[in-house]
Design a protein around this motif. Structure first.
Motif, short mmCIF file in Angstrom:
data_model
loop_
_atom_site.label_atom_id
_atom_site.label_comp_id
_atom_site.label_asym_id
_atom_site.label_seq_id
_atom_site.Cartn_x
_atom_site.Cartn_y
_atom_site.Cartn_z
N GLY A 59 0.79 -1.21 0.00
CA GLY A 59 0.00 0.00 0.00
C GLY A 59 0.82 1.26 0.00
O GLY A 59 0.28 2.34 -0.20
N MET A 60 2.11 1.18 0.27
CA MET A 60 2.93 2.38 0.22
C MET A 60 3.03 2.89 -1.20
O MET A 60 3.32 4.04 -1.43
CB MET A 60 4.30 2.13 0.83
CG MET A 60 4.20 1.99 2.34
SD MET A 60 5.70 1.53 3.20
CE MET A 60 6.92 2.61 2.58
N MET A 130 15.07 4.12 4.93
CA MET A 130 14.09 3.73 3.92
C MET A 130 14.63 3.89 2.52
O MET A 130 15.49 4.73 2.26
CB MET A 130 12.78 4.50 4.10
CG MET A 130 12.86 5.99 3.96
SD MET A 130 11.32 6.85 4.48
CE MET A 130 10.08 6.04 3.51
N GLY A 131 14.11 3.07 1.64
CA GLY A 131 14.49 3.14 0.24
C GLY A 131 13.70 4.21 -0.47
O GLY A 131 12.62 4.62 -0.03
N ALA A 147 8.98 8.80 0.77
CA ALA A 147 10.27 9.10 1.39
C ALA A 147 10.47 10.60 1.54
O ALA A 147 10.92 11.08 2.58
CB ALA A 147 11.41 8.48 0.58
N GLU A 148 10.13 11.35 0.51
CA GLU A 148 10.30 12.80 0.57
C GLU A 148 9.44 13.42 1.68
O GLU A 148 9.90 14.28 2.43
CB GLU A 148 9.94 13.44 -0.77
CG GLU A 148 10.12 14.94 -0.78
CD GLU A 148 9.77 15.58 -2.11
OE1 GLU A 148 9.95 16.79 -2.22
OE2 GLU A 148 9.31 14.87 -3.03
N LEU A 159 17.59 8.17 6.93
CA LEU A 159 18.60 7.76 5.95
C LEU A 159 17.85 7.18 4.77
O LEU A 159 17.10 6.21 4.91
CB LEU A 159 19.53 6.70 6.55
CG LEU A 159 20.50 6.02 5.57
CD1 LEU A 159 21.49 7.03 5.01
CD2 LEU A 159 21.22 4.87 6.25
N THR A 160 18.00 7.82 3.60
CA THR A 160 17.35 7.29 2.40
C THR A 160 18.40 6.62 1.53
O THR A 160 19.52 7.10 1.40
CB THR A 160 16.63 8.39 1.59
OG1 THR A 160 17.56 9.38 1.20
CG2 THR A 160 15.50 9.01 2.40
#
Length: 168
Positions: A59-60, A130-131, A147-148, A159-160
């Protein structure tokens, strides 16, 4: 320095690339690694695309579906149950990859970035790893970036890890 590290995953290649970093940090700091995915319930017409831990997404990165098409409450319930099972399979597979590290798994519900930040607050998370898919231009504008949003609004360090060309 870090006691609780969060690794939100959608089961994608980008997330898998970040898992190695999360594992290393958890081992280095003897931290608990929290592995979570989010079933996006921010819209009644959003479901998740998870097909299992073999590189599918949850769902992400949601995909539209029309719940009214089924016409049957039981079918809708079966879809939700199936999505929850797939979500659990994704976090369980990630936990299996970090054998030897203290892990906690969770499947959360809601808008992905909000669910991630709520989990951070509720579980005293010190770091998020996270990626990112590395989308740019129109694709990023149309799809957004979990992520943003997390980077911009998190109270803890993030940390991306970008999916490299060799990782795809």
């Amino acid at each position: 320095m870090y006691e609780h590290i969060l690794f939100p995953t959608d089961g994608s290649s980008g997330a898998e690339a970040a898992l190695a970093h999360a594992r290393t940090l958890a081992e280095t700091h003897n931290a608990t690694l929290h592995i979570m995915t989010v079933l996006d319930t921010s819209s009644p017409h959003i479901g998740m695309t998870a097909a299992g831990p073999e590189g599918a997404t949850t769902g992400m990165t949601a995909e539209e579906h029309d719940e009214s098409e089924s016409g049957m409450v039981n079918e809708e319930h079966n879809i939700e149950s199936s999505l929850r099972e797939r979500s659990q399979a994704i976090v369980d597979a990630a936990a299996d990859e970090v054998d030897g590290v203290d892990t906690v798994t969770a499947v959360e519900h809601g808008p992905p970035h909000s669910a991630i930040l709520d989990y951070v607050d509720e579980n005293d998370i010190d770091l998020i790893v996270m990626g990112t898919h590395g989308r740019t231009g129109v694709e990023r504008y149309l799809l957004g970036s979990v992520a943003e949003k997390v980077v911009r609004t998190s109270d803890v360090p993030v940390l991306t890890v970008r999916l490299g060309e060799d990782d795809s």
